[in-house]
Write a protein that holds these residues in place. Structure first.
Motif, PDB file in Angstrom:
ATOM      1  N   ARG A   1       0.848  -1.188   0.000  1.00 31.66           N
ATOM      2  CA  ARG A   1       0.000   0.000   0.000  1.00 31.66           C
ATOM      3  C   ARG A   1       0.885   1.239   0.000  1.00 31.66           C
TER       4      ARG A   1
ATOM      5  N   GLU B   1     -12.352   2.178   2.555  1.00 29.68           N
ATOM      6  CA  GLU B   1     -13.015   0.925   2.912  1.00 29.68           C
ATOM      7  C   GLU B   1     -12.675  -0.165   1.898  1.00 29.68           C
TER       8      GLU B   1
ATOM      9  N   ASN C   1      -9.040  -1.358   2.162  1.00 28.75           N
ATOM     10  CA  ASN C   1      -8.762  -2.226   3.304  1.00 28.75           C
ATOM     11  C   ASN C   1      -9.412  -3.588   3.174  1.00 28.75           C
TER      12      ASN C   1
END
Lengths: 349, 349
Positions: A64, A302, A305
DNA sequence: CTGAAAGCGCTTACAG
DNA sequence: CTGAAAGCGCTTACAG
């Protein structure tokens, strides 16, 4: 050799404290089980050394980047400051950075801009498309901010409702003939706003729509809109679909000696920078950009993740409409039959 | 486990082609010695697989993120779109991404914003400070865009010269009394512009300066500027230090029935979005933002490449001044004694 | 001209 | 509660 980072790294902290890097990492992140005393010591030492974690190391390990892309293809969009600011704020609060990509108005360049962001490894992106662009397979989650009429899932201000607010306001002032002034007939946003205005008209009211782009195509850029003629035809309210057009209308009317708001009303959309400070100040409708940005960013986060793999999906589960707020200022006034005299009085005095 | 990147990596290309990752890397970057034939094969295969290099891997190895920060603390600055666009373009051309940081106008938040960028590992940053902020030790190269009067090294438009252009233009139109309209007495940019105007006045001309911020402090936000009174006192030219103030002046004059440009002239600075489309269109002075961005970014890139270690240094070797360009539009006109009639003629017709 | 190997800084199972 | 080790993907001397 690779150039040295200036600050200390986990390893330096670990060595200097006689513990392992794993423990330092755990202590700093608060994840693994580390004794409170040691956490304390490690954090204090890290702070003292001015430790700044390497995003590169973290990104490589976690997959990420912690960065979101913001694509704004409409170059000179005066909403840009508000949008960028709101997105940056929401992203920042969620622990993300914001990488911008402007495609200078070029339509094909939007794809290039998106690619550039993907190459930089953004975890997701917010796209404000120019007109009805199709967002094709960026290989990461995407949130689109546009209008509810855009095909696909989006977050958007409720432009239609905003239009209805304007119509209701003008109706309450007693206006019967509304000239809607738009810039671009193709714009979903502008069409929604205009539709809302028309839908909000009361019985006995009528509207007509003037598209500037088309007029300029025939008459040349920066041409006059011929509003004096419209006023003579009985239009008493000029409802622009953006504050930029409202400003254009306002100044043209003023130069033609038509007084705003004594003779006619002018309204806009967006509450842009100049709206409160021009004379008369502009009645307008404001988007809740902070809420829109918040929704877009949290939907993105959201999705990021939730899935380990990055996919090119639109992240807003459904179309979200955020209400717009009417801001009444001086440029809209009550219609009265006797305005003509008032105006002449002003001019002569 | 770390989440999987979606695309192929060097290793996958290498395996699939039966060569080493080093060779693939060299072939793709064109650095090491690889035979033309192999380069060809590798590139073709990489393209076919849609290979996108990992910035994280590269950044970790090279110590460079390939990202520049852009700090714009002045929230609603209407110049923002132009600046951001110019910086993004220049950075993009140099192979860099642009991470934005807006501090929402909060002065202390500027430091936070800078820190956030440093934490994200930017290789350097461009800062457009609000007022005369001291840029203190960011741990990376910094380029400041402000005005030549700012202490330290900067890239800037030559605001002083821009002011002189305005003065010369107004002089050539026969104006004798100029009202300079500024927003903020503390602003280096505005002071330079005002200074340039005053310096450019011809013998027999005089000027006075009106600071809106101060006026609003006494009279309230959005108050009128009292320009009609000034016009009565004999001021025939209103030279605003930004197009936002010019717009404010223009609309106030118009509402008071003073015709622009027939009765008085109005000029601005910056050529903002609305300047060409209001009636009358605004005479203004344009910054060459592309050149400024180009200088800032290339100074930054040079410094980044030159030193292995990142240091907190201002990168522009000396203060660079980029000339501004006068744009004559309708809002400035020739002073003539007989304007009164002309104007009435227009209105009556 | 090509490849094996080290290492950038981090996080995360896993072992102790 | 703490540590040893692997590995994310890349680039770069260095060896062959």
């Amino acid at each position: 050799m690779a150039s040295q980072r200036p600050g200390p790294n986990l390893s330096r902290i670990a060595t200097s404290l006689g513990v392992s890097v794993a423990t330092v990492s755990n202590a700093l992140s608060g994840k693994g089980r580390v004794s409170d005393a040691l956490i304390e010591r490690i954090r204090a030492h890290a702070a003292e050394l001015g430790y700044v974690p390497s995003q590169a190391g973290r990104a490589l390990r976690t997959g990420r980047s912690g960065v979101l892309g913001l694509v704004l293809p409409d170059i000179a969009n005066p909403l840009f400051p508000k949008i960028a600011q709101a997105i940056e704020y929401a992203a920042s609060a969620a622990g993300y950075g914001v990488l911008i990509a402007d495609s200078r108005g070029d339509i094909t360049a939007q794809t290039e801009a998106i690619n550039r962001l993907v190459e930089r490894g953004v975890d997701g992106m917010v796209i404000v498309p120019r007109r009805a662009t199709r967002i094709s397979g960026a290989s990461c989650p995407v949130a689109v901010i546009d209008t509810a009429s855009t095909p696909g899932n989006t977050v958007a201000a409720d432009h239609w409702q905003g239009g209805k607010e304007i119509a209701a306001h003008l109706a309450s002032l007693g206006h019967k003939q509304i000239l809607i002034i738009g810039n671009n007939r193709e714009s979903n946003v502008q069409n929604d706003r205009a539709g809302g205005i028309r839908a909000g008209l009361q019985p006995g009211m009528r509207s007509e729509t003037l598209w500037i782009e088309r007029l300029e195509h025939e008459t040349g850029a920066g041409c006059r809109l011929g509003l004096e003629e419209k006023a003579r035809q009985g239009f008493t309210a000029f409802a622009a679909l953006s504050d930029l057009q409202a400003l254009r209308a306002l100044t043209e009317l003023q130069q033609d000696g038509i007084s705003v708001p004594a003779d006619v009303s002018v309204t806009g959309f967006d509450d842009l920078i100049w709206s409160p400070v021009v004379t008369p100040s502009l009645t307008t409708v404001r988007m809740d950009m902070d809420t829109i940005a918040e929704i877009a960013v949290s939907a993105l986060v959201e999705r990021i993740n939730e899935s380990g793999t990055r996919e090119g999906v639109l992240v807003t589960a459904h179309t979200e409409r955020v209400p717009m707020q009417l801001i009444i200022r001086q440029s809209s006034g009550l219609m009265k039959p006797a305005t003509k005299n008032l105006r002449d009085g002003e001019l002569v005095e």
